[in-house]
Scaffold this active site. Structure first.
Site, PDB file in Angstrom:
ATOM      1  N   SER B 130       0.868  -1.134   0.037  1.00 50.34           N
ATOM      2  CA  SER B 130       0.023   0.048   0.012  1.00 50.34           C
ATOM      3  C   SER B 130       0.911   1.233   0.040  1.00 50.34           C
ATOM      4  O   SER B 130       0.416   2.277  -0.292  1.00 50.34           O
ATOM      5  CB  SER B 130      -0.930   0.103   1.146  1.00 50.34           C
ATOM      6  OG  SER B 130      -0.033   0.168   2.558  1.00 50.34           O
ATOM      7  N   ASP B 152       2.300  -1.586  11.944  1.00 47.79           N
ATOM      8  CA  ASP B 152       3.776  -1.776  12.463  1.00 47.79           C
ATOM      9  C   ASP B 152       4.157  -0.521  12.909  1.00 47.79           C
ATOM     10  O   ASP B 152       4.308   0.540  12.358  1.00 47.79           O
ATOM     11  CB  ASP B 152       4.444  -2.516  11.650  1.00 47.79           C
ATOM     12  CG  ASP B 152       3.908  -3.936  10.882  1.00 47.79           C
ATOM     13  OD1 ASP B 152       3.240  -4.561  11.850  1.00 47.79           O
ATOM     14  OD2 ASP B 152       3.821  -4.122   9.732  1.00 47.79           O
TER      15      ASP B 152
HETATM   16  C1  LIG Z   1       0.155  -5.691  13.083  1.00 50.86           C
HETATM   17  S1  LIG Z   1      -0.628  -6.033  11.632  1.00 50.86           S
HETATM   18  C2  LIG Z   1      -2.332  -5.403  11.873  1.00 50.86           C
HETATM   19  C3  LIG Z   1      -3.389  -6.116  11.072  1.00 50.86           C
HETATM   20  C4  LIG Z   1      -4.939  -5.704  11.118  1.00 50.86           C
HETATM   21  N1  LIG Z   1      -5.048  -4.220  10.894  1.00 50.86           N
HETATM   22  C5  LIG Z   1      -5.245  -5.783  12.900  1.00 50.86           C
HETATM   23  O1  LIG Z   1      -5.617  -4.771  13.314  1.00 50.86           O
HETATM   24  O2  LIG Z   1      -5.369  -6.739  13.225  1.00 50.86           O
HETATM   25  C6  LIG Z   1      -0.038  -5.085  10.389  1.00 50.86           C
HETATM   26  C7  LIG Z   1      -0.423  -5.505   8.886  1.00 50.86           C
HETATM   27  O3  LIG Z   1      -0.213  -4.634   8.057  1.00 50.86           O
HETATM   28  C8  LIG Z   1       0.486  -5.389   6.920  1.00 50.86           C
HETATM   29  N2  LIG Z   1       1.405  -4.489   6.108  1.00 50.86           N
HETATM   30  C9  LIG Z   1       2.575  -3.849   6.518  1.00 50.86           C
HETATM   31  N3  LIG Z   1       3.255  -3.040   5.804  1.00 50.86           N
HETATM   32  C10 LIG Z   1       2.277  -3.169   4.997  1.00 50.86           C
HETATM   33  C11 LIG Z   1       2.322  -2.455   3.451  1.00 50.86           C
HETATM   34  N4  LIG Z   1       3.183  -1.815   3.066  1.00 50.86           N
HETATM   35  N5  LIG Z   1       1.269  -2.883   2.497  1.00 50.86           N
HETATM   36  C12 LIG Z   1       0.471  -3.517   2.895  1.00 50.86           C
HETATM   37  N6  LIG Z   1       0.285  -4.247   4.024  1.00 50.86           N
HETATM   38  C13 LIG Z   1       1.259  -3.958   4.821  1.00 50.86           C
HETATM   39  C14 LIG Z   1       1.371  -6.389   7.514  1.00 50.86           C
HETATM   40  O4  LIG Z   1       1.624  -7.675   6.580  1.00 50.86           O
HETATM   41  C15 LIG Z   1       0.366  -6.789   8.775  1.00 50.86           C
HETATM   42  O5  LIG Z   1      -0.684  -7.507   8.213  1.00 50.86           O
END
Ligand SMILES: C[S@@+](CC[C@H](N)C(=O)[O-])C[C@H]1O[C@@H](n2cnc3c(N)ncnc32)[C@H](O)[C@@H]1O
EC number: 2.1.1.33
Lengths: 436, 251
Positions: B130, B152
């Protein structure tokens, strides 16, 4: 994980071949060439070589390959920047360096606002910075700090261009994107308002130019890409108006008839003063391709292939002098191994690039002989470093340019693959593998 | 919008779709089968594959629908599933970088569609980064809500540029969200919460929702409860920090 995928190439000296660059003063008062870290300027008014004065540096001006040079639209300023992370702003009056701005990263592109008040530069992390040069008036300005203005996330910006009327700054990147951003009243506070994206290229975008005339003062954007197409855009909506496949045409000219996709990347392009012609340089083409641009019909079409007879000349950069209708071309590289000339450059000039489209295209003999080039042998000696070269050197240079481009493409893709594979392995705890 | 004759997915000479409808990397490593397709422009995303039942409808309104909500870094998709029934007429998409997680969400959605005929037809997921490809999916002003739930944290200062909320990325989100649209962020990391709020606060195209507006927005409650990450934080009794801002016209 290292935080710098864009600097991947740094360890690999083989790809550190820098293509030669050329820039021409808007009224053709002077011509500048950069080969490697070497900056050469010839004053056409005074008919003499220019000695650049830079009080900030002891001897050598730039310490590593220069990647971008450019005159401002009003001709008062000149900017040079590159791998040594220095952006040098020069007064074209005195050819004194009036300011040296330090960048955090290597610099890939520069632009000067049409009013000459701001200098923008893009770094290897995809961030475009802005420096206020107002009030410099040719005098040294100290301690100029650049402010980040906009960013292409983790992509290398290949070209920066202001729209003809100055409302927009256009930035192109290695991820096939072209972004059009409103240039704000206070650029030091950032350029937040994205007007559009011009999306359609399927490989890296390598170059941008505007085609405009009195009828269309806002102009249309022309872009060239690794996908071997040149495209025409309306930037306020990001609409793709026309696509011209140039690669096939370039292939025809290759002596062995081999049409390799990897070798027909567009390396540079340039428009003429009334927006009717676009000159295009292709990675492996000995010569240039001319496209007709019809602004009222919004079309681009192949007009002619101009071959440069007599020697192996694959231009690395093109630039037009709007006032004289001369199209200046350069080929060359720095760090050419095994040759006496380690920084080779060759300058050629095509005339009549401002003529009404038809006459120019009909004309068979467009390339000026060396003695007809403005400034003559004095200019060539200064800008090329020598008046004549052994043909073998050109062949080697042409190969080196090809390899440099080819390597760059492969390196980019390897990085993308690495990123994706790493992401899949889930090795990276923070998941954000893209910049790892 | 691309004019038809200039549509780069259609070959001018043959009138047939080009092979490179999706960007195939000409020089990609053949040993790696894990690269994801990147649509060249929003027009090239075939949403009928994502929402087949919606697009199968014969009425114009349904077929011309566009995605309005985007859940960035959607993880296992809990938010999409809650929103699906709350806004059954709205198309929404999750964007997720991890391949396996994306596959899981896809299966989860198809399972729900089978088990609940007629429902969950408005949600889907794409695997993408994204931070790079938002403009390839959404036109200017297309979105009315964007979600960033428990992103993150990237603690180290030199990694702040990797955060999904940053001053520069907000420019892109401001492009994708129409005026009046809302950006929702929440985290259990206080420092990140402060950062996201500070970025939004100082951006000229976003303005904080008032207390009353937050109270009356049914989506706000879901922020801490709907996602897997949110539930984990809640189980551990963790604190959360949210920032909810509206896209406004810059003055
Ligand atoms: C800590 S998780 C939170 C997931 C979800 N939003 C929740 O609250 O349960 C962060 C998610 O963002 C995704 N992510 C990190 N960087 C990303 C990026 N550049 N594009 C798409 N997804 C991303 C990760 O793979 C991960 O699944």
């Amino acid at each position: 994980m290292e935080d710098a995928p864009m600097e991947y190439g740094e360890s690999n000296k083989e790809i550190e071949v820098a293509p030669a660059l050329i820039a021409v003063h808007p009224n053709q008062e002077s011509v500048a060439v950069a080969v490697g870290s070497d900056l050469r300027v010839f004053d056409l008014q005074g008919d003499c070589a220019v000695s650049l004065v830079d009080d900030s540096s002891g001897g050598s001006l730039h310490k590593d390959s220069i990647r971008a040079i450019r005159y401002g639209a009003n001709g008062k300023l000149f900017v040079s920047a590159g791998d040594d992370k220095l952006v040098k702003i020069w007064s074209t009056e005195s050819w004194r360096c009036i300011s040296t701005v330090c960048s955090e990263k290597r610099v890939s592109a520069v632009a000067i606002t049409n009013d000459g008040l701001y200098v923008c530069f893009a770094d290897k992390f995809g961030v475009v910075w802005v420096v206020d040069v107002d009030g410099s008036d040719g005098q040294a300005i100290v301690n100029k700090k650049a402010a980040p203005m906009l960013s292409h996330y983790c992509s290398i910006i290949t070209s920066l261009e202001f729209s003809p009327e100055g409302q927009f700054i256009v930035s192109a990147d290695r991820d096939f994107k072209i972004r059009v951003t409103a240039f704000p009243n206070k650029p030091l506070d950032g350029a937040h308002e994205i007007q559009s994206y011009c999306l359609g290229h399927t490989e890296f975008v390598s170059c941008l130019a505007f085609a405009c005339n009195v009828e269309y003062p806002q102009g249309f954007l022309v872009s060239g890409s690794g996908d071997s197409t040149v495209r025409l855009w309306e930037i306020s909506s990001g609409t793709l108006l026309d696509t011209c496949e140039v690669g096939g045409k370039a292939g025809l000219l290759e002596s062995n008839g081999r049409e390799e996709e990897c070798c027909s990347a567009i390396t540079d392009l340039c428009t003429n003063s009334d927006g009717t012609l676009v000159a295009v340089a292709v990675q492996s083409l000995q010569g240039i391709i001319l496209l007709s641009c019809n602004l009222s019909a919004r079309t681009l079409s192949l007009a002619k292939v101009v071959s440069i007879g007599g020697e192996t000349f694959i231009p690395t950069r093109l630039v037009a002098s709007r006032s004289t209708g001369l199209l200046w071309m350069i080929t060359g590289v720095s760090n050419l191994r095994g040759y006496e000339y380690t920084s080779l450059a060759r300058v050629r000039v095509i005339f009549g690039f401002n003529k009404s489209n038809h006459d120019f295209i009909q004309n068979e003999r467009l390339v000026l002989e060396d003695d007809k080039v403005p400034g003559g042998s004095n200019l060539l000696e200064k800008l090329q470093g020598s008046v004549s070269f052994d043909e073998k050197v050109f062949v080697a240079a042409a190969e080196a340019v090809k390899t440099a481009m080819g390597n760059f493409i492969t390196v980019c893709d390897t990085m993308a693959e690495r990123r994706v594979r790493n992401a899949d392995r889930g090795r990276i705890r923070d998941h954000n593998a893209d910049c790892s | 919008m691309l004019a038809n004759e200039a549509n780069p997915t259609i070959s001018k000479s043959t009138g047939l779709p080009r092979k490179r409808f999706y960007r195939a990397r000409a020089h990609s490593n053949p040993l790696s089968d894990s690269h994801f397709p990147i649509p060249i422009a929003p027009l090239h995303v075939d949403y009928s594959l994502h929402y087949p039942q919606v697009f199968a409808a014969s009425d114009e309104v349904q077929v011309s629908k566009k995605v309005q909500f985007a859940d960035i870094g959607c993880g296992f998709g809990g938010l999409l599933i809650s929103l699906s029934t709350l806004f059954p007429e709205t198309l929404m998409i999750g964007m997720e970088l991890r391949d396996k997680v994306t596959e899981y969400v896809k299966e989860r959605i198809s399972g729900l569609r089978v088990a609940n005929p007629g429902q969950y037809q408005n949600i889907s997921v794409v695997r993408t980064n994204s931070m790079k490809y938002i403009p390839n999916y959404f036109e200017k002003g297309q979105l009315s809500k964007m979600f960033f739930l428990f992103p993150d944290p990237h603690f180290k200062e030199k990694n702040h540029r990797r955060r999904v909320i940053s001053p520069h990325l907000l420019d892109e989100y401001a492009y994708a969200i129409g005026v009046g649209g809302i950006i929702y962020t929440i985290t259990d990391v206080e420092e990140l919460g402060d950062w996201m709020k500070a970025c939004l606060e100082s951006h000229p195209m976003f303005e904080a929702l008032t207390f009353e507006e937050l109270e009356s927005d049914p989506v706000v409650n879901l922020l801490s409860s709907a996602t897997e990450e949110g539930q984990k934080v809640a189980r551990n009794g963790g604190q959360t920090f949210q920032a909810v801002y509206r896209r406004v016209q810059p003055s």
